[in-house]
Write an enzyme that holds these catalytic residues in place. Structure first.
Site, PDB file in Angstrom:
ATOM      1  N   ILE A 189     -28.165 -42.362 -11.357  1.00 25.93           N
ATOM      2  CA  ILE A 189     -29.527 -41.976 -11.732  1.00 25.93           C
ATOM      3  C   ILE A 189     -29.774 -42.296 -13.206  1.00 25.93           C
ATOM      4  O   ILE A 189     -28.850 -42.275 -14.012  1.00 25.93           O
ATOM      5  CB  ILE A 189     -29.780 -40.479 -11.420  1.00 25.93           C
ATOM      6  N   CYS A 190     -31.020 -42.624 -13.515  1.00 26.60           N
ATOM      7  CA  CYS A 190     -31.482 -42.832 -14.885  1.00 26.60           C
ATOM      8  C   CYS A 190     -30.755 -44.024 -15.528  1.00 26.60           C
ATOM      9  O   CYS A 190     -30.898 -45.148 -15.084  1.00 26.60           O
ATOM     10  CB  CYS A 190     -31.311 -41.524 -15.660  1.00 26.60           C
TER      11      CYS A 190
END
Length: 190
Positions: free
Chosen positions: A115-116
């Site tokens: 994620i991210c």
């Protein structure tokens, strides 16, 4: 949040170091443990690591480390989670043992969730070519240059590789990790 035993007997590796985005580690860990999994925080050092609290733009809480990367084996885990934050994956992607572990996990066909800024480590492991992915917007060009097909979506799945953009995407990200683990191992992504 409710508890279940959907993931009973499953082990999850979460690789992070100082500067991980606080909720991108703590929320998946809590969610997966709530579904019955055992989640280990794996890092470069023993003891604890300190999160980054993005909304407050300051250091966050400490999280206990369960294993150092030297002790971790891909064979012991059913899935890998790579939290973001700018500092965390930037430190991890220059550590050969982390990059090798991530590369081996990707080649195993087991679930990998990033994620991210987490996909930076996947880029360094040279494992994103031809994959459909998303990320924090600033990684769009990095992923495209590494051969990935980037899209701006809450969650993107490609043969057990799960990616999301930001903390707001965590509910979808967490649910998708559980679904993919229950689906089982995918054919090699090499």
């Amino acid at each position: 949040m409710f508890s279940s035993d959907k993931l009973k007997g499953k082990k999850i590796a979460i690789i992070a170091t100082d500067g991980f985005e606080q909720v991108e580690l703590t929320e998946p860990k809590k969610y997966l443990e709530g579904e019955g999994a055992t989640a280990h925080v794996i890092s470069l050092k023993s003891g604890s690591i300190k999160g980054w609290d993005g909304p407050n733009n300051d250091w966050g809480d400490k999280v206990s480390v369960d294993k150092v990367i030297d002790e971790a084996r891909v064979a012991d885990y059913d899935a890998l989670v790579l939290p973001g934050g700018q500092i965390n994956p930037d430190k991890l992607r220059i550590e050969p043992k982390v990059v090798d572990f991530v590369r081996e996990f990707m080649h195993s066909g087991k679930v990998v969730a990033a994620i991210c800024h987490g996909p930076w480590t996947l880029i360094e492991a040279d494992t994103v070519r031809g994959k459909k992915m998303t990320s924090w917007p600033s990684l769009k060009t990095d992923l495209k240059n590494a051969g990935a097909h980037w899209e701006d979506s809450e969650v993107v799945v490609d043969k057990g590789l799960i990616t999301s953009r930001k903390p707001d995407d965590l509910p979808a990200f967490n649910k998708k990790i559980v679904e993919e683990i229950l689906e089982g191992q995918h054919a090699s992504r090499s």
